[in-house]
Design an enzyme around this catalytic site. Structure first.
Site, PDB file in Angstrom:
ATOM      1  N   GLU A  70     -10.019  -6.171 -18.428  1.00 36.99           N
ATOM      2  CA  GLU A  70     -10.177  -5.335 -19.614  1.00 36.99           C
ATOM      3  C   GLU A  70      -9.966  -3.862 -19.277  1.00 36.99           C
ATOM      4  O   GLU A  70      -9.317  -3.125 -20.018  1.00 36.99           O
ATOM      5  CB  GLU A  70     -11.584  -5.517 -20.215  1.00 36.99           C
ATOM      6  CG  GLU A  70     -11.912  -6.945 -20.595  1.00 36.99           C
ATOM      7  CD  GLU A  70     -12.620  -7.729 -19.491  1.00 36.99           C
ATOM      8  OE1 GLU A  70     -13.414  -8.624 -19.844  1.00 36.99           O
ATOM      9  OE2 GLU A  70     -12.381  -7.464 -18.290  1.00 36.99           O
ATOM     10  N   CYS A  96     -18.007  -7.849 -19.285  1.00 34.28           N
ATOM     11  CA  CYS A  96     -19.263  -7.422 -18.672  1.00 34.28           C
ATOM     12  C   CYS A  96     -19.750  -6.158 -19.371  1.00 34.28           C
ATOM     13  O   CYS A  96     -19.080  -5.632 -20.262  1.00 34.28           O
ATOM     14  CB  CYS A  96     -19.049  -7.162 -17.182  1.00 34.28           C
ATOM     15  SG  CYS A  96     -18.085  -5.659 -16.841  1.00 34.28           S
TER      16      CYS A  96
END
Length: 136
Positions: A70, A96
């Site tokens: 990401e 996360c």
């Protein structure tokens, strides 16, 4: 999600292969996979510090050579001057907490993912920010 899986094959992480793509208006804006910063040795070459120190998944992210998929997708968009505001991110795994904070601040509005990730704080912050998440 097939494209996300294909992107994840580029990962150089020993522990987990993760891919991400940013999409808006049915167009891919950027892709990312987890691995060391550009030009630096990868964990495939150096070994995994987190494995050596027996650090469980989801803990002590700072003790890793790699960036998450990401993060790399967001960085690639920024590097090439591509606005991602209002875009959707497709990921192999739920983001996360670090990636979730980047997603919130980068203006992404939706997350589609395949696998869970043990990070309740990430889930809570995304919900508070009004970012839609959906497991596929």
């Amino acid at each position: 999600m097939d494209i996300v899986d294909l992107v994840s094959l580029r990962s150089t992480c020993i522990r987990r292969k993760v891919g991400a793509i940013l999409v808006r208006d049915k167009r891919i804006l950027a892709t990312g996979y987890n691995g060391a910063p550009s030009g630096l040795a990868h964990c495939l070459e150096t070994g995994c510090l987190r494995d050596k120190l027996k650090i469980p998944s989801g803990e002590r992210h700072e003790l890793c050579r790699g960036l998450h998929a990401e993060q790399n997708a967001i960085i690639q968009a920024a590097l090439h001057g591509v606005s991602i505001k209002g875009a959707t991110i497709y990921c192999t795994n739920h983001p996360c907490i670090i990636c979730s904070k980047m997603i919130i601040n980068s203006g992404l509005t939706k997350i589609f993912y395949r696998e869970g990730y043990q990070d309740q704080l990430a889930e809570d912050l995304l919900k508070e920010a009004g970012i839609e998440t959906k497991k596929l």
